[in-house]
Design a protein around this motif. Sequence first.
Motif, PDB file in Angstrom:
ATOM      1  N   SER A  90       0.829  -1.206   0.000  1.00 56.56           N
ATOM      2  CA  SER A  90       0.000   0.000   0.000  1.00 56.56           C
ATOM      3  C   SER A  90       0.869   1.264   0.000  1.00 56.56           C
ATOM      4  O   SER A  90       0.474   2.270  -0.583  1.00 56.56           O
ATOM      5  CB  SER A  90      -0.954   0.001   1.190  1.00 56.56           C
ATOM      6  N   ASP A  91       2.036   1.195   0.646  1.00 60.35           N
ATOM      7  CA  ASP A  91       2.952   2.339   0.620  1.00 60.35           C
ATOM      8  C   ASP A  91       3.461   2.597  -0.794  1.00 60.35           C
ATOM      9  O   ASP A  91       3.593   3.744  -1.221  1.00 60.35           O
ATOM     10  CB  ASP A  91       4.140   2.127   1.557  1.00 60.35           C
ATOM     11  N   LEU A  92       3.749   1.527  -1.510  1.00 59.00           N
ATOM     12  CA  LEU A  92       4.210   1.661  -2.888  1.00 59.00           C
ATOM     13  C   LEU A  92       3.131   2.304  -3.755  1.00 59.00           C
ATOM     14  O   LEU A  92       3.408   3.219  -4.540  1.00 59.00           O
ATOM     15  CB  LEU A  92       4.599   0.294  -3.456  1.00 59.00           C
ATOM     16  N   LEU A  93       1.914   1.867  -3.600  1.00 55.78           N
ATOM     17  CA  LEU A  93       0.811   2.449  -4.369  1.00 55.78           C
ATOM     18  C   LEU A  93       0.563   3.908  -3.984  1.00 55.78           C
ATOM     19  O   LEU A  93       0.276   4.743  -4.841  1.00 55.78           O
ATOM     20  CB  LEU A  93      -0.462   1.622  -4.184  1.00 55.78           C
ATOM     21  N   ALA A  94       0.694   4.219  -2.698  1.00 59.41           N
ATOM     22  CA  ALA A  94       0.538   5.600  -2.255  1.00 59.41           C
ATOM     23  C   ALA A  94       1.626   6.484  -2.855  1.00 59.41           C
ATOM     24  O   ALA A  94       1.354   7.601  -3.316  1.00 59.41           O
ATOM     25  CB  ALA A  94       0.581   5.675  -0.726  1.00 59.41           C
ATOM     26  N   GLY A  95       2.854   5.984  -2.867  1.00 57.85           N
ATOM     27  CA  GLY A  95       3.962   6.741  -3.466  1.00 57.85           C
ATOM     28  C   GLY A  95       3.755   6.952  -4.955  1.00 57.85           C
ATOM     29  O   GLY A  95       4.006   8.041  -5.480  1.00 57.85           O
ATOM     30  N   LEU A  96       3.298   5.924  -5.639  1.00 61.03           N
ATOM     31  CA  LEU A  96       3.011   6.046  -7.064  1.00 61.03           C
ATOM     32  C   LEU A  96       1.904   7.061  -7.306  1.00 61.03           C
ATOM     33  O   LEU A  96       1.990   7.888  -8.219  1.00 61.03           O
ATOM     34  CB  LEU A  96       2.624   4.689  -7.646  1.00 61.03           C
ATOM     35  N   GLY A  97       0.887   7.028  -6.468  1.00 59.20           N
ATOM     36  CA  GLY A  97      -0.207   7.996  -6.594  1.00 59.20           C
ATOM     37  C   GLY A  97       0.265   9.426  -6.402  1.00 59.20           C
ATOM     38  O   GLY A  97      -0.106  10.324  -7.165  1.00 59.20           O
ATOM     39  N   ILE A  98       1.105   9.654  -5.419  1.00 59.81           N
ATOM     40  CA  ILE A  98       1.635  11.001  -5.177  1.00 59.81           C
ATOM     41  C   ILE A  98       2.489  11.451  -6.353  1.00 59.81           C
ATOM     42  O   ILE A  98       2.406  12.607  -6.792  1.00 59.81           O
ATOM     43  CB  ILE A  98       2.437  11.035  -3.855  1.00 59.81           C
ATOM     44  N   ALA A  99       3.309  10.552  -6.884  1.00 58.04           N
ATOM     45  CA  ALA A  99       4.141  10.899  -8.038  1.00 58.04           C
ATOM     46  C   ALA A  99       3.267  11.288  -9.233  1.00 58.04           C
ATOM     47  O   ALA A  99       3.559  12.267  -9.933  1.00 58.04           O
ATOM     48  CB  ALA A  99       5.050   9.726  -8.401  1.00 58.04           C
ATOM     49  N   LEU A 100       2.186  10.557  -9.463  1.00 59.90           N
ATOM     50  CA  LEU A 100       1.289  10.877 -10.574  1.00 59.90           C
ATOM     51  C   LEU A 100       0.574  12.209 -10.363  1.00 59.90           C
ATOM     52  O   LEU A 100       0.389  12.983 -11.308  1.00 59.90           O
ATOM     53  CB  LEU A 100       0.273   9.750 -10.773  1.00 59.90           C
ATOM     54  N   VAL A 101       0.184  12.495  -9.128  1.00 54.56           N
ATOM     55  CA  VAL A 101      -0.452  13.779  -8.828  1.00 54.56           C
ATOM     56  C   VAL A 101       0.502  14.927  -9.114  1.00 54.56           C
ATOM     57  O   VAL A 101       0.148  15.910  -9.777  1.00 54.56           O
ATOM     58  CB  VAL A 101      -0.937  13.830  -7.359  1.00 54.56           C
ATOM     59  N   LEU A 102       1.744  14.812  -8.634  1.00 55.59           N
ATOM     60  CA  LEU A 102       2.722  15.882  -8.849  1.00 55.59           C
ATOM     61  C   LEU A 102       3.035  16.058 -10.329  1.00 55.59           C
ATOM     62  O   LEU A 102       3.137  17.181 -10.825  1.00 55.59           O
ATOM     63  CB  LEU A 102       3.992  15.607  -8.052  1.00 55.59           C
ATOM     64  N   GLU A 103       3.203  14.952 -11.034  1.00 58.46           N
ATOM     65  CA  GLU A 103       3.470  15.019 -12.473  1.00 58.46           C
ATOM     66  C   GLU A 103       2.292  15.644 -13.210  1.00 58.46           C
ATOM     67  O   GLU A 103       2.467  16.501 -14.083  1.00 58.46           O
ATOM     68  CB  GLU A 103       3.746  13.618 -13.007  1.00 58.46           C
ATOM     69  N   GLY A 104       1.096  15.228 -12.860  1.00 58.43           N
ATOM     70  CA  GLY A 104      -0.093  15.779 -13.503  1.00 58.43           C
ATOM     71  C   GLY A 104      -0.273  17.259 -13.216  1.00 58.43           C
ATOM     72  O   GLY A 104      -0.689  18.023 -14.092  1.00 58.43           O
ATOM     73  N   LEU A 105       0.037  17.676 -11.997  1.00 59.61           N
ATOM     74  CA  LEU A 105      -0.074  19.096 -11.652  1.00 59.61           C
ATOM     75  C   LEU A 105       0.851  19.951 -12.499  1.00 59.61           C
ATOM     76  O   LEU A 105       0.476  21.038 -12.943  1.00 59.61           O
ATOM     77  CB  LEU A 105       0.240  19.319 -10.171  1.00 59.61           C
ATOM     78  N   LEU A 106       2.068  19.471 -12.705  1.00 60.97           N
ATOM     79  CA  LEU A 106       3.017  20.217 -13.535  1.00 60.97           C
ATOM     80  C   LEU A 106       2.431  20.466 -14.916  1.00 60.97           C
ATOM     81  O   LEU A 106       2.447  21.594 -15.412  1.00 60.97           O
ATOM     82  CB  LEU A 106       4.338  19.449 -13.647  1.00 60.97           C
ATOM     83  N   TRP A 107       1.911  19.415 -15.543  1.00 60.84           N
ATOM     84  CA  TRP A 107       1.370  19.548 -16.897  1.00 60.84           C
ATOM     85  C   TRP A 107       0.063  20.334 -16.919  1.00 60.84           C
ATOM     86  O   TRP A 107      -0.229  21.038 -17.886  1.00 60.84           O
ATOM     87  CB  TRP A 107       1.183  18.174 -17.529  1.00 60.84           C
ATOM     88  N   ALA A 108      -0.731  20.248 -15.859  1.00 58.26           N
ATOM     89  CA  ALA A 108      -2.006  20.972 -15.812  1.00 58.26           C
ATOM     90  C   ALA A 108      -1.809  22.460 -15.562  1.00 58.26           C
ATOM     91  O   ALA A 108      -2.498  23.290 -16.147  1.00 58.26           O
ATOM     92  CB  ALA A 108      -2.902  20.375 -14.725  1.00 58.26           C
ATOM     93  N   VAL A 109      -0.869  22.795 -14.695  1.00 50.87           N
ATOM     94  CA  VAL A 109      -0.678  24.185 -14.292  1.00 50.87           C
ATOM     95  C   VAL A 109       0.262  24.941 -15.237  1.00 50.87           C
ATOM     96  O   VAL A 109       0.027  26.114 -15.539  1.00 50.87           O
ATOM     97  CB  VAL A 109      -0.151  24.248 -12.833  1.00 50.87           C
TER      98      VAL A 109
END
Length: 61
Positions: free
Chosen positions: A2-21
């Motif tokens: 679950s920690d691995l999935l949480a880390g992957l989720g955070i990485a995707l959020v940060l990456e997506g924010l960069l491209w969205a903003v």
Amino acid sequence: MSDLLAGLGIALVLEGLLWAVAPHQARRALEGIAALSTTRIQACAVAAVAAGVVIFWLARG
């Protein structure tokens, strides 16, 4: 696991924010990276992996 999935989720959020903003700045950053030599990119990648391991180790104590 679950920690691995949480880390992957955070990485995707940060990456997506960069491209969205700031898509224009993200595109310029990619163009700058593409202009670097393969050796330089590999060195930066190894440094990023090492930093990630250290941050994970500090966070998990």
